[in-house]
Design an enzyme around this catalytic site. Structure first.
Site, mmCIF file in Angstrom:
data_model
loop_
_atom_site.group_PDB
_atom_site.id
_atom_site.type_symbol
_atom_site.label_atom_id
_atom_site.label_comp_id
_atom_site.label_asym_id
_atom_site.label_seq_id
_atom_site.Cartn_x
_atom_site.Cartn_y
_atom_site.Cartn_z
ATOM 1 N N GLU A 68 0.810 -1.228 0.000
ATOM 2 C CA GLU A 68 0.000 0.000 0.000
ATOM 3 C C GLU A 68 0.835 1.266 0.000
ATOM 4 O O GLU A 68 0.887 1.988 0.996
ATOM 5 C CB GLU A 68 -0.983 0.004 1.180
ATOM 6 C CG GLU A 68 -1.978 -1.122 1.124
ATOM 7 C CD GLU A 68 -3.199 -0.925 2.021
ATOM 8 O OE1 GLU A 68 -3.222 0.059 2.783
ATOM 9 O OE2 GLU A 68 -4.116 -1.748 1.959
ATOM 10 N N GLU A 78 -4.852 -8.468 0.039
ATOM 11 C CA GLU A 78 -5.578 -8.276 1.307
ATOM 12 C C GLU A 78 -7.051 -8.054 1.016
ATOM 13 O O GLU A 78 -7.405 -7.366 0.053
ATOM 14 C CB GLU A 78 -5.093 -7.033 2.082
ATOM 15 C CG GLU A 78 -3.775 -7.202 2.768
ATOM 16 C CD GLU A 78 -3.353 -5.947 3.538
ATOM 17 O OE1 GLU A 78 -4.222 -5.163 3.979
ATOM 18 O OE2 GLU A 78 -2.134 -5.757 3.686
HETATM 19 C C1 FCB Z 1 -4.558 -2.198 5.205
HETATM 20 C C2 FCB Z 1 -3.159 -2.465 5.738
HETATM 21 C C3 FCB Z 1 -3.114 -3.523 6.798
HETATM 22 C C4 FCB Z 1 -4.296 -3.412 7.742
HETATM 23 C C5 FCB Z 1 -5.583 -3.383 6.967
HETATM 24 C C6 FCB Z 1 -6.820 -3.345 7.824
HETATM 25 O O1 FCB Z 1 -4.626 -0.898 4.748
HETATM 26 O O2 FCB Z 1 -2.295 -2.851 4.685
HETATM 27 O O3 FCB Z 1 -1.882 -3.410 7.457
HETATM 28 O O4 FCB Z 1 -4.170 -2.310 8.551
HETATM 29 O O5 FCB Z 1 -5.593 -2.260 6.128
#
Ligand code: FCB
Length: 500
Positions: free
Chosen positions: A218, A406
Site C-alpha cells: 500500500e 488483502e
Molecule cells: C490495510 C493495511 C493492513 C491493515 C488493513 C486493515 O490498509 O495494509 O496493514 O491495517 O488495512
C-alpha cells in the site's frame, strides 16, 4: 500533485474519510483521453482459470491469510533489531488510540510456531507476512544483522514444513528510523536506493525457499497518511511539492527493488506490488458507467499503480500538480515500470462512480448516510469491489496474474459466554465479497489467490488494538488465540475451493 487539487468531482458534499484521502492521492483531475493499454507484466503462470463447479474457484487457487511485521511481531528491540519509524511514532504520546504500541503486539516473534499451526488448522495453503527492514539492516543500510534474518529463516522453514507457501512483503511501512534521521526517509532518493539494496539482499538469502515477493504494501497509504495527513508514521504533513517527491520515491523504490530482486534472487522468483488500488465500481452497471469506471481507475491510481504499469505519469496527473510535480528522469520511469510477474491488490471498500458528459468523464457517487460500514469508519461495504478491481487490472493493463493481497473487515468482536466469538458480520462480509471474487474468476479474470486480512487480531495502526480484523481472536493480556466462527467459514471455503 497536491491531494487538495486532486479531488475528483464528487456529487454532493461530505468530508473525506481515511480511504478518500488515499484514493484522491493517486488522482489526476482531468480526462486522460483514451485508455492506454500498456503492456502488462511478463511471465505469469497460465493456471487453469476454469472453475470446476458452479460456485467454485479455479483449480490450484491459492487461499491464504495475511499479516505484517509491526502489527504482530513485538520484540521491537530484540536480537539486534533497529528502531523503526513506527516504533518511534507509537512511542510518541497521542499518536495511537490509548497510546498503544507494537512493542509486544501478538508476540509472534516468539509464538510463530503456534501461529503456523493456526494456519494449518484453517487449511490455508499460503501465508503473506512482511519482513521488518530494521531487523535485517538496523541502520537501514550497511552491515546486515544475521540474527534478524534468522527469525525469517525459522519462520519460512516452519511454514514449508507445514505445507504453507510463504509470500513475503518487503516493506509494510516500518522504515528504519535511522534513515528517517539521516536522509529524511522517503523524501530522499537514497531511501529508494537503500530499499532496493535491502530487497536484493533478502531475496538473495531467502529465495531458495520464498518464491513470491511483494515489494511494498500500500504505497498510497503510507505516503498519504504518513507524509500528507500526518496520521501514520512518521507523522509528517508535507507541502505539495515535497509530498509529490515522496510519492515518486515510493514508486521508484518499488521499481528499483524489482530490478534488484531480478539481479540477485534465484531464477524463477516472482515479484509484484501489493497496492490498495482505488477499487472503482460502476454504481449502476451500464456500458457508459463501466467505461467511466475504467477511466476513473487509471486516474485515481495515477501516482501509483498507473505509473508502475504504464511507465509514465499521465498528463492529467502532471498538469494538476503544476509547479509541484515530482522531479524525475526517463530512467526513473523505466525503473518504475520494470516488468512484473503479478500484481497484488488490497481491496476493502468500493469507490462508486458514474459517467458524466464533461471531463473527466466520470464522477464519484457519494455514499449515502446509511450506507453499511464495518467497524472501521472508513470501511464502507461494497462486495462488488472484489469483482471490479481485478477486472479493471486485467482489462486496462492486460495483467496476467493477480493476487488479492488483502481483503477482510474490522469488527467489534467479543467472546460470548461460551467463549466463542460469533462474528456473523465477518461471515456476511466474506460471503458477499467472495461471491464477487468468484464471479470474476468464473469470467476468466486471472486472480490466482486471495489473502484474508488477517490471520489474527492485531495492532491496527493508529486505531491501536481497538478494531479486530482477525479470523482468530487474540486476548492481548494472556496472548491466547481462539479461532472465531469466521475461521470455520473460511476453512470450509478452502476445503471445497468453492463457496459453501
Ligand atoms: C490495510 C493495511 C493492513 C491493515 C488493513 C486493515 O490498509 O495494509 O496493514 O491495517 O488495512
Amino acid at each position: 500533485m497536491p491531494v487538495k487539487s486532486a479531488s475528483p468531482k464528487i456529487a454532493g458534499a461530505r468530508s473525506p474519510s481515511r480511504r478518500d484521502l488515499i484514493k484522491l492521492a493517486g488522482a489526476g483531475t482531468l480526462a486522460v483521453g483514451s485508455a492506454a493499454h500498456a503492456s502488462g507484466p511478463t511471465g505469469g503462470e497460465q493456471a487453469d482459470s476454469k472453475p470446476c463447479g458452479p460456485r467454485s474457484f479455479p483449480q490450484g487457487f491459492v487461499w491464504g491469510t495475511a499479516t505484517s511485521a509491526y502489527q504482530i511481531e513485538g520484540a521491537w528491540k530484540e536480537d539486534g533489531k533497529g528502531e523503526s519509524v513506527w516504533d518511534r511514532f507509537a512511542h510518541s504520546r497521542g499518536k495511537i488510540e490509548n497510546n498503544q504500541t507494537g512493542d509486544v503486539a501478538l508476540d509472534h516473534y516468539h509464538r510463530y510456531r503456534e501461529d503456523v499451526q493456526l494456519m494449518k488448522a484453517l487449511g490455508a495453503r499460503a501465508y503473506r507476512f512482511s519482513i521488518s527492514w530494521p531487523r535485517i539492516f538496523p541502520q537501514g543500510t550497511g552491515i546486515p544483522n544475521s540474527r534478524g534474518l534468522d527469525f525469517y529463516d525459522r519462520l519460512v522453514d516452519q511454514l514449508l514444513a507445514n505445507g504453507i507457501e510463504p509470500f513475503a512483503t518487503l516493506y509494510h511501512w516500518d522504515l528504519p528510523q535511522a534513515l528517517q534521521d539521516s536522509v529524511g526517509g522517503w523524501e530522499s532518493r537514497d531511501t529508494a536506493k537503500a530499499f532496493a539494496d535491502y530487497a536484493g539482499y533478502v531475496s538473495e538469502k531467502l529465495s531458495d525457499r520464498i518464491k513470491y515477493f511483494f515489494t511494498i504494501n500500500e504505497l498510497a497509504t503510507f505516503v498519504e497518511l504518513g507524509h500528507g495527513a500526518g496520521l501514520f508514521a512518521p507523522g509528517l504533513k508535507l507541502p505539495p511539492a515535497r509530498l509529490n517527491q515522496v510519492r515518486h520515491h515510493a514508486v521508484l523504490a518499488h521499481g528499483l527493488a524489482v530490478q534488484a530482486i531480478r539481479a540477485r534472487a534465484k531464477p524463477g522468483t516472482k515479484v509484484g506490488p501489493a497496492e490498495n488500488i482505488a477499487a472503482v465500481v460502476p454504481v449502476v452497471e451500464t456500458s457508459e458507467n463501466i467505461a467511466a469506471a475504467e477511466r476513473a481507475t487509471r486516474e485515481l491510481n495515477a501516482g501509483y499503480l498507473t505509473v508502475m504499469l504504464e511507465g509514465r505519469y499521465s498528463d492529467a496527473f502532471l498538469s494538476s500538480a503544476g509547479a509541484d510535480a515530482p522531479k524525475f528522469t526517463d530512467e526513473d520511469l523505466k525503473a518504475i515500470a520494470s516488468p512484473l510477474d503479478f500484481v497484488g491488490i488490497n481491496v476493502y471498500t468500493p469507490q462508486y462512480v458514474r459517467a458524466i458528459a464533461s471531463p473527466p468523464g466520470y464522477e464519484i457517487v457519494p455514499f449515502s448516510k446509511s450506507h453499511p460500514r464495518m467497524a472501521s469508519s472508513w470501511q464502507f461495504v461494497g462486495p462488488e469491489s472484489l469483482y471490479w478491481a481485478p477486472r479493471h487490472v486485467q482489462k486496462i493493463w492486460n495483467v496476467k496474474e493477480i493476487y488479492i493481497s488483502e481483503n477482510g473487515c474490522g469488527a467489534n468482536d467479543e467472546p460470548a459466554a461460551d467463549g466463542v466469538v460469533y462474528d456473523s458480520d465477518r461471515i456476511m462480509f466474506l460471503r458477499n465479497y467472495l461471491t464477487q471474487l468468484q464471479r470474476a474468476t468464473s469470467e476468466g479474470v486471472p486472480v490466482r489467490g486471495y489473502f484474508l486480512w488477517s490471520l489474527m487480531d492485531n495492532f491496527e495502526w493508529s486505531a491501536g488494538y481497538g478494531t479486530r480484523f482477525g479470523l482468530v481472536y487474540a486476548d492481548y493480556v494472556t496472548q491466547k488465540r481462539t479461532p472465531k466462527l469466521s475461521a470455520a467459514y473460511y476453512s470450509e471455503v478452502i476445503r471445497r475451493n468453492a463457496l459453501p
